[in-house]
Design a protein around this motif. Structure first.
Motif, PDB file in Angstrom:
ATOM      1  N   THR A 140       0.833  -1.380  -0.085  1.00 19.32           N
ATOM      2  CA  THR A 140      -0.037   0.210  -0.147  1.00 19.32           C
ATOM      3  C   THR A 140       0.683   1.371   0.044  1.00 19.32           C
ATOM      4  N   LEU A 141       1.901   1.358   0.657  1.00 17.29           N
ATOM      5  CA  LEU A 141       2.994   2.437   0.926  1.00 17.29           C
ATOM      6  C   LEU A 141       3.280   2.595  -0.592  1.00 17.29           C
ATOM      7  N   THR A 142       3.890   1.762  -1.204  1.00 17.78           N
ATOM      8  CA  THR A 142       4.384   1.524  -2.438  1.00 17.78           C
ATOM      9  C   THR A 142       3.503   2.009  -3.529  1.00 17.78           C
ATOM     10  N   LYS A 143       2.341   1.515  -3.533  1.00 15.91           N
ATOM     11  CA  LYS A 143       1.334   2.024  -4.545  1.00 15.91           C
ATOM     12  C   LYS A 143       0.958   3.514  -4.514  1.00 15.91           C
ATOM     13  N   MET A 144       1.090   4.104  -3.100  1.00 13.05           N
ATOM     14  CA  MET A 144       0.674   5.330  -2.967  1.00 13.05           C
ATOM     15  C   MET A 144       1.959   6.402  -2.931  1.00 13.05           C
TER      16      MET A 144
ATOM     17  N   VAL B 278       7.623   7.527   3.867  1.00 11.75           N
ATOM     18  CA  VAL B 278       7.312   7.580   5.124  1.00 11.75           C
ATOM     19  C   VAL B 278       8.675   7.213   6.068  1.00 11.75           C
ATOM     20  N   ASN B 279       9.048   7.742   7.173  1.00 17.81           N
ATOM     21  CA  ASN B 279      10.176   7.519   7.827  1.00 17.81           C
ATOM     22  C   ASN B 279       9.978   6.414   8.612  1.00 17.81           C
ATOM     23  N   GLU B 280      11.320   5.847   9.074  1.00 21.39           N
ATOM     24  CA  GLU B 280      10.943   4.397   9.674  1.00 21.39           C
ATOM     25  C   GLU B 280      10.393   4.322  10.971  1.00 21.39           C
ATOM     26  N   GLU B 281      10.209   5.507  11.686  1.00 22.37           N
ATOM     27  CA  GLU B 281       9.593   5.873  12.952  1.00 22.37           C
ATOM     28  C   GLU B 281       7.960   5.695  12.554  1.00 22.37           C
ATOM     29  N   SER B 282       7.656   6.470  11.665  1.00 23.85           N
ATOM     30  CA  SER B 282       6.254   6.534  11.321  1.00 23.85           C
ATOM     31  C   SER B 282       5.731   5.227  10.712  1.00 23.85           C
TER      32      SER B 282
ATOM     33  N   ARG C 222       2.919   3.168  12.571  1.00 22.21           N
ATOM     34  CA  ARG C 222       1.525   2.689  11.826  1.00 22.21           C
ATOM     35  C   ARG C 222       1.430   1.189  11.623  1.00 22.21           C
ATOM     36  N   PHE C 223       2.682   0.315  11.569  1.00 22.37           N
ATOM     37  CA  PHE C 223       2.510  -1.091  11.717  1.00 22.37           C
ATOM     38  C   PHE C 223       1.990  -1.450  12.899  1.00 22.37           C
ATOM     39  N   LEU C 224       2.558  -0.939  14.296  1.00 22.41           N
ATOM     40  CA  LEU C 224       2.027  -1.203  15.346  1.00 22.41           C
ATOM     41  C   LEU C 224       0.664  -1.098  15.646  1.00 22.41           C
ATOM     42  N   SER C 225       0.077  -0.127  15.152  1.00 25.52           N
ATOM     43  CA  SER C 225      -1.203   0.335  15.444  1.00 25.52           C
ATOM     44  C   SER C 225      -2.288  -0.596  14.767  1.00 25.52           C
TER      45      SER C 225
ATOM     46  N   TYR D  23      13.161  -1.865  20.536  1.00 19.93           N
ATOM     47  CA  TYR D  23      13.190  -2.333  18.868  1.00 19.93           C
ATOM     48  C   TYR D  23      13.798  -1.018  18.504  1.00 19.93           C
ATOM     49  N   SER D  24      14.425  -1.141  17.404  1.00 21.14           N
ATOM     50  CA  SER D  24      15.001   0.194  16.540  1.00 21.14           C
ATOM     51  C   SER D  24      14.829   0.436  15.169  1.00 21.14           C
ATOM     52  N   SER D  25      14.415  -0.739  14.842  1.00 20.59           N
ATOM     53  CA  SER D  25      13.991  -0.733  13.599  1.00 20.59           C
ATOM     54  C   SER D  25      12.655  -1.633  12.814  1.00 20.59           C
ATOM     55  N   LEU D  26      12.243  -0.962  11.818  1.00 21.05           N
ATOM     56  CA  LEU D  26      10.887  -1.763  11.514  1.00 21.05           C
ATOM     57  C   LEU D  26      11.033  -3.110  11.100  1.00 21.05           C
ATOM     58  N   LYS D  27      12.302  -3.707  10.660  1.00 18.21           N
ATOM     59  CA  LYS D  27      12.534  -5.119  10.645  1.00 18.21           C
ATOM     60  C   LYS D  27      12.551  -5.705  11.803  1.00 18.21           C
ATOM     61  N   GLY D  28      12.937  -5.141  12.946  1.00 22.22           N
ATOM     62  CA  GLY D  28      13.095  -5.740  14.184  1.00 22.22           C
ATOM     63  C   GLY D  28      11.525  -6.057  14.894  1.00 22.22           C
TER      64      GLY D  28
END
Length: 112
Positions: A58-62, A66-70, A74-77, A92-97
């Motif tokens: 969805t992020l790619t299609k749009m 977005v920065n890593e923190e955002s 968004r992922f957590l929410s 945690y310090s990264s989206l991958k983590g």
């Protein structure tokens, strides 16, 4: 820089071309629909990995940069509450983590 009859600067990069094509051929209702999907995106009954892949797609299609923190927020929410609560107990310090923690917690919840 020369500006043609259409009063736009010439396209000099792939990013410029994609932006021009998006403005020209993607109707505003489609962009609005994508934004609504992004805002309503949640895990539901999917696996963490399926939810994450949908978020990334969805992020790619749009074309959202977005920065890593955002992305992490968004992922957590959108995670189901049990998994979200368990992930927030860890550092945690990264989206991958965060994604790996969520997958581990999802597996833990479904095996116990």
């Amino acid at each position: 820089m020369e500006i043609g009859l259409n009063k736009r600067p010439p396209v000099v990069s792939w990013y410029d071309l994609k932006a021009c094509m998006r403005v020209r051929f993607v109707p505003p209702p489609y962009q609005q629909e994508r934004l609504l999907k992004f805002q309503r995106l949640h895990q539901g009954h999917r696996t963490v990995d399926e939810y994450f892949q949908d978020l990334e797609t969805t992020l790619t299609k749009m074309n959202m940069h977005v920065n890593e923190e955002s992305k992490i927020k968004r992922f957590l929410s959108g995670l189901i509450r049990k998994i979200k609560d368990l992930v927030k107990l860890h550092e945690y310090s990264s989206l991958k983590g965060v994604v790996h923690l969520a997958i581990d917690e999802h597996i833990f919840i479904h095996t116990h």
